[in-house]
Every structure is written in structure tokens, then in C-alpha cells.
Design an enzyme around this catalytic site. Structure first.
Site, mmCIF file in Angstrom:
data_model
loop_
_atom_site.group_PDB
_atom_site.id
_atom_site.type_symbol
_atom_site.label_atom_id
_atom_site.label_comp_id
_atom_site.label_asym_id
_atom_site.label_seq_id
_atom_site.Cartn_x
_atom_site.Cartn_y
_atom_site.Cartn_z
ATOM 1 N N ASP A 289 0.810 -1.330 -0.052
ATOM 2 C CA ASP A 289 0.110 -0.009 0.143
ATOM 3 C C ASP A 289 0.990 1.238 -0.169
ATOM 4 O O ASP A 289 1.875 1.204 0.774
ATOM 5 C CB ASP A 289 -1.088 -0.262 1.146
ATOM 6 C CG ASP A 289 -1.756 1.294 1.352
ATOM 7 O OD1 ASP A 289 -2.863 1.260 0.444
ATOM 8 O OD2 ASP A 289 -1.816 1.915 2.121
ATOM 9 N N GLU B 190 1.553 0.410 -4.820
ATOM 10 C CA GLU B 190 1.132 1.560 -5.535
ATOM 11 C C GLU B 190 2.321 2.382 -5.347
ATOM 12 O O GLU B 190 2.726 2.910 -4.542
ATOM 13 C CB GLU B 190 0.106 2.044 -4.348
ATOM 14 C CG GLU B 190 -1.359 1.222 -4.753
ATOM 15 C CD GLU B 190 -2.308 2.061 -3.519
ATOM 16 O OE1 GLU B 190 -3.413 2.179 -3.997
ATOM 17 O OE2 GLU B 190 -1.872 2.214 -2.445
#
Length: 886
Positions: free
Chosen positions: A489, A526
Site C-alpha cells: 500500500d 502503489e
């Protein structure tokens, strides 16, 4: 970022002091005390970056000295002396965001005082020529790394077992004392002064017992010395609701389900060929009436449930991984079912466009059983709310059984990991790391405040021990839980070096030594570039551009936005794109512009999608829709290069994920409202095809093949089962029309949401739902069986892949791609299209047998005329043609 204030013309004589003491008393002369202002709690404008250097934002560059006061046991009047200095090249490289601030050199004679100073109150003071005196706190991560990092980074932390006897270790270099609260009694711990690690060696009867650390430490966030009772950051097991850590050995055979040691996994799929289903654990089964363990880890052992049958069908078609949204211990959800709130109203009684459903759910959301899980509490323990038995190590067994169930269905397992932030910081009860080493694990801004650009209290993986925690935690999940991949993340908030360290540590795992082949574990994340770390401000980030060529993929938003239209933060959600009718089937939104503007934007979107189909390669050359010969890196995406990948596998393609509206919901907004559900289903499959048939890895949100809806909710992290649950049985619908989505993140879209939600014609039936899923699985089969979709290099893609009709005369809404022996036509228009490729005239092609004999009989009507080289494709259809024998 703050900048150095303008210097005054008048030089000022100043004295600088670092003051510390266990009692938190500032020691100075009575006159200085009378004129001094105490530092604001938590503020820290000075940064002690290593044993030699202090940087102080706003200080004067002048002759100075450092003074520190005393604690209860130290004599007054001692000093850490500073002189104005400059940063070395190494220091500038390590702290690029601080290079404009005044630097001071620590007198070598005083460096020996640092370890003592760091274990109490620490304040920087400034004295001016006219007697005024200012104070500020001091940030200490850099000097802690310098003094302790080299030894501490090799320490084994948490519970470590040797011959059945545990040793518990915690890194707490700034603590005055640390002891162990074990099973209701206090056990002393011994400090290793070279590493800052505290240890207690236990007996065999410690196994299974609850414990916490009692850490007495100066806490800058509250401006006083505290004794924190805190769980172990390296916990391997917890009591329910994370109240205590447990002394548990993950290697204990009692925690291994039957067959665990000899678990046979599906064949590893290289990242560049991976097809991934992103799945929230509770969504998967909580409303599956055929599951014996709804909402639990064990739902993946229910081989005959509707959900598991569907996952098996996807695996058989070519899906290789299931990506689980966070399943580590989080701070939000009560783990005991008796403590979980439930909606107190009949949600089925309200209209499909009513605001009553979300209003009712909002009253229980804070204490219900639902959350996405991006609220880390303990990084390396399974979340207890998904366990049938949340108390103790039983959740370890259940988690392992889940991995077995997925592997048995033909799927490898990816974990979504969230090391970029914690649920809380400071003295908050949900703060673990910051209550053990205050001010170290969190990333601090130049004023000492905790960075929150990630949404929450940001962490600092650039610091030695936070970076170590990331590596150690990932390796534990890989070795002890046999996880096959990790999705990071907000990976752009990590240093590139940290993610490469994870890769290196995993690569060292071997089947013989560790029971897993670490080289086959995939990594992606990400790579967004924003916040206080943006543009490599503090370190070289793990962003899209920087990770190219590493073998670690980043999500690509380029084709995603082109396929859907607009961006995720548009005020008007009706902005259209390639797969939502831009120019070819316009809606009424004024944001789309006039026909000429729509046409121009659509053609640019087609160039973005072409770059995506190559795997987002920077150096892939092709003719764009303006007729220019360009590289992928020369196609503009919001002011940045569209192509950034060095090799296929660097960029991960997707059309939807858990963030933002589901693909069906985006199309509900964007397609003209009169569009039939049959055509909506066709556009859904076409949108998914742009990722499924690309080079490199691709991901789709679970249920997208079933036209999954969250009733237009764009941020369903806390929206409960009502909006989030997957519906595997088409008779239960797809989730559309469950009411207006929660007001907190969607109210500005309600005027656009009401009309489609109220329209029963937008709710698909079984024909559309099952048909879309079958057509998507056909695409997966084609991808899995055609080697040309797994090309390893840019050169191989350049040679095999082309867009023969690209240029000024390209058809708006249609992309034709040639890939080795395949020709793929993406027809996003509402009309049948003929695509003539003169260079292929006379060569035999036929619709791919998977589609010719597949579920979608409309696609089966696609045809090819060899005399002219013309491919004819029905409206809203992606058709794959294969070269046949002469």
C-alpha cells in the site's frame, strides 16, 4: 516543505543548547528561566541527524554552544557544544530536504554524552545577544540510527525460541527502563547498550502466556515521562482485541494444520503473466448462504460453496493469484462477535435511491464487523475478527488453513501490506511503535509533527529499524504462512532501497531451509508520488518511475483512466472514456465538451491504452493518433510520461480495484442512462479486456466479472456488508440499488446517483451477470494459452506487437492490435466496425476458437475477410483472431 526564513542584516550572537533530563526539567540560569518560553509539546525544529551533526530550522548561523541541563542523577552545567558547520556530501544525500537549514557540528569531546541525553527530555535552546531565549524539541531518529542501527538491525526481536525456551526482545534505546509484564507479574529486562535492545530470557512454561512491555520513556507528544504498557511490535500472536501479546512459537507443530508441512502449491506464475483477483476476506463469504464459515478465514476451506466454486472457475480459466485486502491485525473492528454492532433497521425495506440505508449503517459503522483493514496495529499477526476463535493462536491455524484452501483451488495467495502508516501515534491506545520509541518510527515533518499524507500517522521506513520491521514482517509471512506475494500500500512512501531489501530477503528463502522458494514470491504496489516524500524529496522513492527495471511492479493509472474516463476525483462522475461512450455514445454531461473536444480526447485515450497494452513500456515505439512516431514515454498523462516501464512486468494493469467506484458503477454514471443492461455488460467485459489482454500483470476486483456494484459507493472502506458483500448467486443481483452510498464520501455525488439507482432497468439479471463472467473467463483462457501475452523484454514486445491502423485515420472508439499470430480488435462503439489491415490481405485468420465456441454468441459472429484483410467486429465487443494454417 518549509523554507529557511530570510536572514536579518544584523548578526546575532547566539548560544544553542540541547537540554535533557529524566524529570523533564530544563536547567538554565534563573534569568534565562524567567525569559524562556517552554517548547510546545511535540514541536521539534531541531534534528539530530547523526552523532556529529544537528540541523535546526530557523537558527542563526553564528558562534554557538550547546548546553544541557540535568536529570535527577546528573550534575548541572554540563554541555554538548556546537559550532556552525556544513553538511557532508553523505549527509546531504541522506537528508536532501534539510540542506537549506543551518547545520551545527557536535564537539567531538561531547559525543559520549549522546546516549545519556537521548534517554530523557531533549530540548534545543537558543540564546540571543539581548538575553532572549527560545526552545524547541529535537528529532532524534538520525542519531539513534547512527548510534544503534548497525547492531540493532541484526537483532532478533519479539519472541525467539531456542530448544523450547523463549527470549523476548524489544528495541527501546531511549527508554529509561523496560520490564516485562508476564502473566500478571513483572519480570526485569536487561539492556544491551550497544544496540538499545532489551531482553528477557524465559522458561518453557512461558509458552502461551500473555505479556506486555512496561516502557518508561520521555514522550515528546505530551511533554512528560510516561510508563507505557504496550504490546510487542513483533508479536506473533495476540489475545482478543489485541490486549496482550502471547509467547508463541510459529514453528510449533501444534499450530500446523494437517498437510501444512508438505503443502503443494499451484505452479508459480511469473509476475509478467500474473492475473490477479483482488478480494476482501469478509466480502467473499459473509452473504454466501452456501458457506459454512461466512466472513471467516475458514470460508476458503468450504470447497463446495458458491464463492469457492467461482474462484475455482477463475483459476481454471487462468487467474493465478488471489490478492487479499489487509488481513493483519487492525485497530478498528471488535474481534469478539458479541461486541460487534449490527444495523438496527430493515435495510431491505427502503427504496433503491433512499438515503435511509446509509443513515442506518452510519450509526453502527464505528463498531460493526466491517473495515477494509488499512488501520495497522500489529503487522505480523492475523486479524482476529476473521477467526472463528479470535483468542490466542487459533487464528494462526485458521489463516494457514485459508492458504491451504486457496492453494487447493489452484490459486496462489497475495497479501496486501500497509507498512506506510499506523492506526495512531503518540500516546493513543492504538499506538504501539510510538509508545516504545517516541518520535522514531513515525515520519516527522520539519516542525516535528507526524506526517499524515498517507491518511493516518505515517511511518518512516527510511529509518533503520522501521525498514527492518518491514523486511522482518514480510519474511515472517512468507516463511510461516507461505504467502506467495505482497502488494505494498502506498509503496511510493517507502524508499526504493527498503523495497529492494524486501526483495533481497525473500530471494534468500529456499525450500530446503525455509520451506518456501522466495524467488517465486511476487511483489507489486502503489507507486504514487505525493505527500512529503514526493519527487524524491527525502529519499529515492519506490514510485512508478523509480521501480522500473526492478522486477517489482507498480499499479498503472494511465490506461485505467483512459478506459473509464476522467479521473477518480472528478466532481462530475459522468466524464466519459474509451469504454464508457466518449464521443461514440455521449451522455449529457457538459464536462465531456463539444464533439470535437470529445473526439480529440478519445483519440488521446486510445494512445494511452495502447501504451498500457504494451505493458506501459517507456521505449516502445509506435505511431500515435496524430501520425507521429513516438515512444511510450512521449505520450502525455497529466503532465507525466504515460510509458515508464523498462520491461513487461514493471506496470500492473487494471480497470478497477477496491478504491473508487466499481467498474459497473463507473459505467452506471458514465454510459447514457438509456443504455441497456446487456450493452452495459458488454462494455464491462471490453473494459476488463484492456487489462486482461495486456503485456505484464493485471488485476481485477473480485466480482467485476459478475458486474459487481457497491451501489455507487466510491470509498466503501467502512460501509459495512450491505454495500460491500459479494453476491455469487445471480438471483441475488449484483448489489446495485441498495440505496444512496454513505454520505461521508459520496454526498456530493448524490444528485448524479439518484436517477440511475432509481431506474430498475439498470439492475442486471442472471443473463447479463453470468454472460459477462463467462466472456471474461474466455479472455483469461486466451491469455493463459497464448505465449505472446508473456513477452519478457521491450525488444520482444517491439518485435511482436503493433497497432497497424494507428494514425491520423484511426477509427475513434476502436483499437486494433497485432500480437504475433493474433489480431485483437477492441470495438467500444455502439456499432459494428470493419477494420481493414491491408498488409494482412491474403493471410488466413479466424476468430480464436475459445471465442468461436465460447459463451458469448454475439462475439462468435465476428468475422474476417482474407481477400481484403478486413476484420468485422460487433458493437461493444473485443474479438481475438488467430492466424490459421494456409
Amino acid at each position: 516543505m518549509s523554507f529557511l526564513p530570510r536572514r536579518t542584516a544584523r548578526r546575532m550572537a547566539v548560544a544553542l543548547a540541547l537540554t535533557f533530563g529524566a524529570t523533564g526539567l530544563l536547567v538554565s540560569s534563573p534569568q534565562q528561566q524567567a525569559q524562556a518560553s517552554p517548547p510546545v509539546a511535540g514541536q521539534a525544529l531541531a534534528q539530530w541527524i547523526d552523532r556529529d551533526t544537528v540541523i535546526w530550522k530557523g537558527a542563526e548561523r553564528a558562534d554557538a554552544q550547546l548546553e544541557f541541563g540535568a536529570g535527577e542523577s546528573e550534575p548541572a552545567g554540563r554541555r554538548i557544544r556546537l559550532t556552525p558547520g556544513t553538511l557532508s556530501p553523505a549527509e546531504r544525500a541522506a537528508y536532501p530536504h534539510l540542506t537549506g537549514y543551518p547545520a551545527f557540528t557536535v564537539d567531538p569531546r561531547d559525543q559520549g554524552l549522546a546516549r545519556t541525553a537521548l534517554r530523557g527530555r531533549l530540548v534545543a535552546t537558543q540564546h540571543t545577544a539581548d538575553g532572549r531565549r527560545a526552545t524547541t524539541g529535537v528529532q532524534i531518529p538520525g542519531v539513534l540510527d547512527d548510534l544503534y542501527g548497525a547492531r540493532a538491525q541484526h537483532a532478533a526481536l519479539g519472541p525467539v525460541f531456542r530448544h523450547g525456551r523463549p527470549t523476548l526482545s524489544v528495541w527501546a534505546p531511549t527508554a529509561r527502563t523496560v520490564s516485562l509484564e508476564l502473566d500478571g507479574r513483572t519480570v526485569p529486562m536487561r539492556r544491551d547498550d550497544s544496540s538499545g535492545v532489551w531482553r528477557a530470557q524465559g522458561q518453557r512454561d512461558w509458552v502461551g502466556k500473555p505479556y506486555r512491555y512496561l516502557v518508561t520513556v520521555w514522550a515528546p507528544s505530551v511533554g512528560k515521562t510516561v510508563t507505557n504498557k504496550v504490546t510487542d511490535p513483533y508479536s506473533t500472536a495476540l489475545t482478543a482485541d489485541s490486549g496482550r501479546s502471547l509467547v508463541v512459537d510459529l514453528g510449533d507443530p501444534k499450530l500446523a494444520p494437517k498437510g501444512w508441512a508438505g503443502l503443494r502449491k499451484p505452479a508459480a506464475v511469473p509476475l509478467r503473466r500474473a492475473r490477479i483477483q483482488e478480494l476482501h476476506l469478509r466480502d467473499f463469504s459473509v452473504e454466501d448462504r452456501t458457506s459454512r464459515h461466512p466472513g471467516q478465514y475458514l470460508a476458503f476451506t468450504d470447497a463446495r460453496s458458491d464463492g469457492m466454486r467461482h474462484l475455482k472457475s477463475l483459476a481454471a480459466a487462468g487467474t493465478s493469484y488471489v490478492h487479499l485486502l489487509p488481513v493483519f491485525d487492525g485497530a478498528t473492528v471488535p474481534e469478539k462477535r458479541a461486541d460487534q454492532d449490527r444495523p438496527g433497521c430493515d435495510l431491505t425495506a427502503y427504496a433503491p435511491d433512499s438515503d435511509r440505508q446509509q443513515e442506518c449503517l452510519a450509526r453502527s459503522a464505528a463498531r460493526d464487523a466491517y473495515n477494509w483493514g488499512y488501520d495497522p496495529l500489529h503487522y505480523t499477526v492475523p486479524e482476529g475478527s476473521y477467526a472463528a476463535a479470535p483468542e490466542g493462536a487459533a487464528r494462526t491455524v485458521e489463516f494457514r488453513r485459508m492458504v491451504q484452501g486457496l492453494n487447493g483451488a489452484g490459486l496462489r495467495t497475495v497479501m496486501d501490506v500497509v507498512y506506510n502508516h499506523t492506526a495512531a501515534s503518540g500516546q493513543d491506545p492504538h499506538s504501539v511503535l510510538d509508545r516504545i520509541v517516541p518520535g522514531y518510527y513515525q515520519r516527522l515533518l520539519d516542525d516535528g509533527g507526524v506526517a499524515t499524507s498517507t491518511c493516518c500517522s505515517g511511518t518512516a521506513p527510511e529509518h533503520t529499524m522501521m525498514g527492518k520491521l518491514v523486511v522482518d514482517s514480510v519474511v515472517t509471512w512468507a516463511r510461516q504462512y507461505k504467502i506467495d506475494g505482497f502488494r505494498f500500500d502506498l509503496m511510493g512512501h517507502h524508499p526504493k532501497a527498503n523495497i529492494l531489501a524486501v526483495r533481497k530477503a525473500l530471494d534468500a528463502l529456499t525450500p530446503a531451509k525455509d520451506g518456501v522458494d522466495g524467488k517465486r514470491i511476487i511483489l507489486y504496489g502503489e507507486g504514487w508520488n505525493f505527500g512529503e516524500a514526493a519527487n524524491d524529496a527525502r529519499f529515492v522513492q519506490a514510485t512508478q518511475r523509480n521501480m522500473a527495471g526492478t522486477g517489482i511492479a507498480t499499479f498503472s493509472d494511465r490506461a485505467r483512466d483512459a478506459v473509464r474516463g476522467g479521473g477518480p476525483f472528478d466532481a462530475d462522475p459522468r466524464v466519459q472514456g474509451f469504454a464508457s461512450g466518449l464521443y461514440t455514445d455521449p451522455n449529457s454531461s457538459p464536462e465531456n465538451g463539444d464533439p470535437a473536444a470529445q473526439r480529440a480526447r478519445l483519440l488521446h485515450y486510445q494512445d494511452l491504452i495502447k501504451v498500457g497494452l504494451t505493458g506501459n513500456l517507456a521505449d516502445y515505439a509506435f505511431t500515435d493518433t496524430a501520425g507521429r512516431r513516438v515512444k511510450g514515454s512521449q505520450i502525455d498523462y497529466n503532465g507525466t510520461p504515460a510509458g515508464y516501464a523498462a520491461d513487461p512486468g514493471d506496470a500492473l494493469a487494471y480497470a478497477d480495484a477496491h478504491d473508487n467506484e466499481t467498474l459497473y458503477d463507473a459505467l452506471a454514471y458514465k454510459l447514457p442512462q438509456a443504455t441497456s443492461t446487456a450493452d452495459r455488460a458488454r462494455m464491462q467485459v471490453l473494459a476488463l479486456a484492456t487489462a486482461a489482454l495486456s503485456q505484464g500483470p493485471a488485476l481485477s476486483q473480485a466480482g467485476s466479472d459478475l458486474l459487481r456494484s457497491k451501489s455507487l459507493d466510491r470509498n466503501s472502506f467502512n460501509s459495512g456488508d450491505w454495500f460491500n458483500a459479494l453476491h455469487w448467486n445471480c438471483a441475488d443481483g449484483n448489489g446495485f440499488g441498495r440505496g444512496l452510498p454513505p454520505a461521508a464520501d459520496n454526498k456530493d455525488k448524490w444528485p448524479y446517483a439518484r436517477p440511475p439507482l432509481a431506474d430498475p432497468a439498470l439492475r442486471p439479471g442472471c443473463t447479463e451477470i453470468t454472460g459477462a463472467s463467462a466472456a471474461y473467463r474466455d479472455l483469461l483462457r486466451i491469455h493463459a494459452t497464448e505465449p505472446a501475452f508473456g513477452l519478457p523484454t521491450t525488444a520482444a514486445v517491439q518485435q511482436a506487437l503493433s497497432f497497424p491502423l494507428s494514425g491520423k485515420d484511426e477509427t475513434p472508439g476502436v483499437i486494433t492490435m497485432r500480437l504475433a499470430d493474433l489480431v485483437i480488435v477492441f470495438n467500444a462503439t455502439p456499432h459494428q466496425r470493419h477494420q481493414t489491415v491491408p498488409t494482412l490481405a491474403g493471410r488466413p485468420y479466424a476468430l480464436h476458437p475459445v471465442q468461436a465456441h465460447g459463451a458469448d454468441r454475439t462475439t462468435a459472429t465476428a468475422s474476417y475477410a482474407p481477400a481484403s484483410g478486413t476484420f468485422t467486429v460487433p458493437a461493444r465487443t473485443v474479438a481475438v483472431f488467430r492466424h490459421t494454417q494456409e
